[in-house]
Design a protein around this motif. Structure first.
Motif, PDB file in Angstrom:
ATOM      1  N   THR A 108       0.817  -1.214   0.000  1.00  0.00           N
ATOM      2  CA  THR A 108       0.000   0.000   0.000  1.00  0.00           C
ATOM      3  C   THR A 108       0.855   1.270   0.000  1.00  0.00           C
ATOM      4  OG1 THR A 108      -0.218  -0.181   2.414  1.00  0.00           O
ATOM      5  CG2 THR A 108      -1.991  -1.115   1.079  1.00  0.00           C
ATOM      6  N   GLU A 109       1.950   1.250   0.742  1.00  0.00           N
ATOM      7  CA  GLU A 109       2.824   2.426   0.733  1.00  0.00           C
ATOM      8  C   GLU A 109       3.453   2.610  -0.644  1.00  0.00           C
ATOM      9  OE1 GLU A 109       3.624   4.860   3.261  1.00  0.00           O
ATOM     10  OE2 GLU A 109       1.707   4.015   3.929  1.00  0.00           O
ATOM     11  N   ARG A 110       3.734   1.510  -1.323  1.00  0.00           N
ATOM     12  CA  ARG A 110       4.273   1.596  -2.685  1.00  0.00           C
ATOM     13  C   ARG A 110       3.234   2.214  -3.628  1.00  0.00           C
ATOM     14  NH1 ARG A 110       8.373  -0.487  -5.814  1.00  0.00           N
ATOM     15  NH2 ARG A 110       7.841  -0.993  -7.968  1.00  0.00           N
ATOM     16  N   LEU A 111       1.969   1.806  -3.469  1.00  0.00           N
ATOM     17  CA  LEU A 111       0.898   2.390  -4.285  1.00  0.00           C
ATOM     18  C   LEU A 111       0.773   3.893  -4.028  1.00  0.00           C
ATOM     19  CD1 LEU A 111      -1.902  -0.346  -4.040  1.00  0.00           C
ATOM     20  CD2 LEU A 111      -0.659   0.330  -6.093  1.00  0.00           C
ATOM     21  N   LYS A 112       0.909   4.277  -2.778  1.00  0.00           N
ATOM     22  CA  LYS A 112       0.837   5.703  -2.447  1.00  0.00           C
ATOM     23  C   LYS A 112       1.969   6.476  -3.121  1.00  0.00           C
ATOM     24  CE  LYS A 112      -0.108   6.627   1.959  1.00  0.00           C
ATOM     25  NZ  LYS A 112      -0.114   6.463   3.434  1.00  0.00           N
ATOM     26  N   HIS A 113       3.150   5.881  -3.150  1.00  0.00           N
ATOM     27  CA  HIS A 113       4.284   6.526  -3.819  1.00  0.00           C
ATOM     28  C   HIS A 113       4.069   6.609  -5.327  1.00  0.00           C
ATOM     29  CE1 HIS A 113       6.595   7.058  -0.268  1.00  0.00           C
ATOM     30  NE2 HIS A 113       6.807   5.775  -0.039  1.00  0.00           N
ATOM     31  N   GLY A 115       1.356   7.469  -6.566  1.00  0.00           N
ATOM     32  CA  GLY A 115       0.400   8.544  -6.780  1.00  0.00           C
ATOM     33  C   GLY A 115      -1.049   8.146  -6.575  1.00  0.00           C
ATOM     34  N   ILE A 116      -1.286   6.988  -5.951  1.00  0.00           N
ATOM     35  CA  ILE A 116      -2.652   6.551  -5.663  1.00  0.00           C
ATOM     36  C   ILE A 116      -2.943   6.859  -4.198  1.00  0.00           C
ATOM     37  CG2 ILE A 116      -4.239   4.571  -5.582  1.00  0.00           C
ATOM     38  CD1 ILE A 116      -2.513   3.294  -7.776  1.00  0.00           C
ATOM     39  N   PRO A 117      -3.733   7.898  -3.902  1.00  0.00           N
ATOM     40  CA  PRO A 117      -3.989   8.290  -2.508  1.00  0.00           C
ATOM     41  C   PRO A 117      -4.800   7.220  -1.772  1.00  0.00           C
ATOM     42  CG  PRO A 117      -4.581  10.040  -4.059  1.00  0.00           C
ATOM     43  CD  PRO A 117      -4.399   8.790  -4.855  1.00  0.00           C
ATOM     44  N   LEU A 118      -4.246   6.729  -0.674  1.00  0.00           N
ATOM     45  CA  LEU A 118      -4.909   5.716   0.139  1.00  0.00           C
ATOM     46  C   LEU A 118      -4.913   6.147   1.598  1.00  0.00           C
ATOM     47  CD1 LEU A 118      -3.258   2.433  -1.270  1.00  0.00           C
ATOM     48  CD2 LEU A 118      -5.524   3.324  -1.848  1.00  0.00           C
ATOM     49  N   THR A 119      -5.931   5.704   2.322  1.00  0.00           N
ATOM     50  CA  THR A 119      -5.944   5.861   3.774  1.00  0.00           C
ATOM     51  C   THR A 119      -6.123   4.476   4.379  1.00  0.00           C
ATOM     52  OG1 THR A 119      -8.354   6.199   3.815  1.00  0.00           O
ATOM     53  CG2 THR A 119      -6.950   8.169   3.661  1.00  0.00           C
ATOM     54  N   TYR A 120      -5.799   4.348   5.651  1.00  0.00           N
ATOM     55  CA  TYR A 120      -5.910   3.043   6.299  1.00  0.00           C
ATOM     56  C   TYR A 120      -7.196   2.941   7.104  1.00  0.00           C
ATOM     57  CZ  TYR A 120      -1.227   2.317   4.650  1.00  0.00           C
ATOM     58  OH  TYR A 120      -0.143   2.178   3.824  1.00  0.00           O
ATOM     59  N   GLN A 297       3.008   3.299  13.690  1.00  0.00           N
ATOM     60  CA  GLN A 297       3.919   4.138  12.910  1.00  0.00           C
ATOM     61  C   GLN A 297       5.235   3.420  12.643  1.00  0.00           C
ATOM     62  OE1 GLN A 297       3.151   7.121  11.452  1.00  0.00           O
ATOM     63  NE2 GLN A 297       5.114   6.801  10.406  1.00  0.00           N
ATOM     64  N   LYS A 298       5.690   2.619  13.604  1.00  0.00           N
ATOM     65  CA  LYS A 298       6.965   1.936  13.400  1.00  0.00           C
ATOM     66  C   LYS A 298       6.878   0.881  12.297  1.00  0.00           C
ATOM     67  CE  LYS A 298       6.580  -1.444  17.213  1.00  0.00           C
ATOM     68  NZ  LYS A 298       7.267  -1.904  18.459  1.00  0.00           N
ATOM     69  N   ASP A 299       5.664   0.359  12.065  1.00  0.00           N
ATOM     70  CA  ASP A 299       5.506  -0.584  10.950  1.00  0.00           C
ATOM     71  C   ASP A 299       5.464   0.163   9.622  1.00  0.00           C
ATOM     72  OD1 ASP A 299       5.403  -3.092  12.374  1.00  0.00           O
ATOM     73  OD2 ASP A 299       3.463  -2.441  13.148  1.00  0.00           O
ATOM     74  N   ILE A 300       4.832   1.335   9.614  1.00  0.00           N
ATOM     75  CA  ILE A 300       4.852   2.165   8.405  1.00  0.00           C
ATOM     76  C   ILE A 300       6.287   2.581   8.091  1.00  0.00           C
ATOM     77  CG2 ILE A 300       4.102   4.352   7.388  1.00  0.00           C
ATOM     78  CD1 ILE A 300       1.533   4.123   9.027  1.00  0.00           C
ATOM     79  N   ASP A 301       7.040   2.906   9.144  1.00  0.00           N
ATOM     80  CA  ASP A 301       8.427   3.328   8.957  1.00  0.00           C
ATOM     81  C   ASP A 301       9.284   2.230   8.343  1.00  0.00           C
ATOM     82  OD1 ASP A 301       7.802   5.801  10.015  1.00  0.00           O
ATOM     83  OD2 ASP A 301       8.562   5.346  12.025  1.00  0.00           O
ATOM     84  N   ARG A 302       8.900   0.979   8.532  1.00  0.00           N
ATOM     85  CA  ARG A 302       9.658  -0.130   7.940  1.00  0.00           C
ATOM     86  C   ARG A 302       9.645  -0.066   6.410  1.00  0.00           C
ATOM     87  NH1 ARG A 302      10.722  -4.179  11.695  1.00  0.00           N
ATOM     88  NH2 ARG A 302       9.470  -4.067  13.620  1.00  0.00           N
ATOM     89  N   THR A 303       8.641   0.599   5.870  1.00  0.00           N
ATOM     90  CA  THR A 303       8.521   0.649   4.411  1.00  0.00           C
ATOM     91  C   THR A 303       9.435   1.705   3.794  1.00  0.00           C
ATOM     92  OG1 THR A 303       6.731   2.306   4.334  1.00  0.00           O
ATOM     93  CG2 THR A 303       6.087   0.008   4.700  1.00  0.00           C
ATOM     94  N   ARG A 304      10.022   2.542   4.621  1.00  0.00           N
ATOM     95  CA  ARG A 304      10.864   3.624   4.111  1.00  0.00           C
ATOM     96  C   ARG A 304      12.214   3.079   3.651  1.00  0.00           C
ATOM     97  NH1 ARG A 304       6.184   6.210   4.355  1.00  0.00           N
ATOM     98  NH2 ARG A 304       5.673   7.121   6.378  1.00  0.00           N
ATOM     99  N   ASN A 305      12.652   3.514   2.512  1.00  0.00           N
ATOM    100  CA  ASN A 305      13.992   3.204   2.008  1.00  0.00           C
ATOM    101  C   ASN A 305      14.284   1.705   1.906  1.00  0.00           C
ATOM    102  OD1 ASN A 305      14.636   6.040   1.966  1.00  0.00           O
ATOM    103  ND2 ASN A 305      14.990   5.918   4.186  1.00  0.00           N
ATOM    104  N   VAL A 306      13.259   0.921   1.639  1.00  0.00           N
ATOM    105  CA  VAL A 306      13.491  -0.518   1.428  1.00  0.00           C
ATOM    106  C   VAL A 306      14.187  -0.708   0.087  1.00  0.00           C
ATOM    107  CG1 VAL A 306      12.399  -2.764   1.108  1.00  0.00           C
ATOM    108  CG2 VAL A 306      11.480  -1.166   2.789  1.00  0.00           C
TER     109      VAL A 306
END
Length: 311
Positions: A108-113, A115-120, A297-306
């Motif tokens: 989902t974070e990849r989809l957001k990047h 340009g597909i706006p998503l909320t949880y 938030q710490k799980d969302i942060d795991r998606t950063r810079n993978v």
């Protein structure tokens, strides 16, 4: 006699005309009725909250709410789009065919990047196990060098495969094989076509019942990546926003029912949607289904810079 024959022919002619006209009218009426019925179905589907699901236990509260009529009681129409691969859920979201999807944060974070706006809508209790092939005598991650592991690119399974492999750093490379369909992934392990696979429930239980060893569990790493995501635009549409609010209410009610009555009470629902038999369902570890809550938030942060690996 000639006059009588002419009268008979004349009568038969008009009888035939009337019969053909009647048949034509009946055929036209049937086509029109089918067209109207399809129009009603199309309208209902356009109004329904369309959500992509997979045959996994993180979707179970939704399956229960649909099958017990919870959503109907609350007045929200929910249309399930059943898929065996999360990649197909992604594609449906990209093409605007669904409003919600059950997925994982990596996807989902990849989809957001993109340009597909998503909320949880909520985090889910989904977890994955890295399971080795007992016939191939793969019982430990350290034995994975020169072996194949089945996963899906740019997903929780991809991330977890990297985490597992990097934790032991085998001398020889591990080959990541993209198998998107979770049911196919399971069967490749059972049929001795794959050395290791990453599986959620109830597929992980099926593998364990076949005596395939668990080499890693995402829960032991305190990793929670399961989510239900929705189009951000739903919050700007009064009708869709109300649907989403009622969906969450029904989801919570289904979670309460599951926690109170247990998986066995909903055995038939699990069989119908997850393709698991009674023996498998009885062997699934106790599950707790939590009310809708935002992912950590710490799980969302795991998606950063993978750094996704291609091999």
């Amino acid at each position: 006699m000639s006059s009588k024959r002419n009268i008979l022919r004349f009568t038969l002619f008009w009888v035939t005309v009337l019969v053909l006209a009647s048949c034509g009218s009946t055929t036209h009426d049937q086509r029109e009725k089918r067209r109207q019925q399809q129009a009603v179905l199309n309208q209902r589907d356009s109004l329904a909250l369309k959500i992509a699901v997979t045959p996994t236990l993180d979707c179970l509260p939704i399956f229960v709410a649909v099958n017990t009529g919870i959503f109907d009681q609350l007045g929200v129409m929910v249309s399930l789009k059943q898929m065996n691969a999360q990649m197909d859920c992604d594609e449906a979201m990209r093409k605007g065919k669904i409003e919600c999807m059950v997925s994982d944060l990596m996807r989902t974070e990849r989809l957001k990047h993109e340009g597909i706006p998503l909320t949880y809508v909520t985090a889910t209790g989904m977890y994955w196990q890295l399971i080795g092939n007992r016939k191939g005598r793969v019982t430990n991650i350290s034995q994975m060098g020169d072996k194949m592991v089945a996963m899906t690119r740019y997903s929780a399974t991809d991330y977890l495969a990297t985490l597992a492999i990097d934790s032991v750093k085998p001398e020889n490379p591990v080959f990541r094989i993209q198998i998107n369909d979770v049911l196919v992934r399971l069967m490749m392990l059972i049929n001795n076509e794959m050395d290791a696979v990453l599986l959620p429930e109830p597929q992980a239980t099926t593998a364990r019942l076949e005596h395939h060893p668990v080499m890693m569990d995402s829960r032991s790493r305190n990793i929670r990546l399961g989510v239900i995501a929705a189009r951000a635009s739903m919050h700007n549409d009064g009708y869709r926003k109300k649907q989403l609010d009622l969906f969450v209410r029904g989801y919570n009610m289904a979670c309460d029912s599951l926690n109170e009555k247990g998986l066995q009470h909903y055995s038939q629902v699990i069989q119908d949607y997850c393709h698991a038999d009674e023996a498998i369902i009885k062997s699934i570890p106790k599950q707790t289904f939590n009310h809708a809550a935002q992912p950590r938030q710490k799980d969302i942060d795991r998606t950063r810079n993978v750094k996704w690996r291609m091999s």
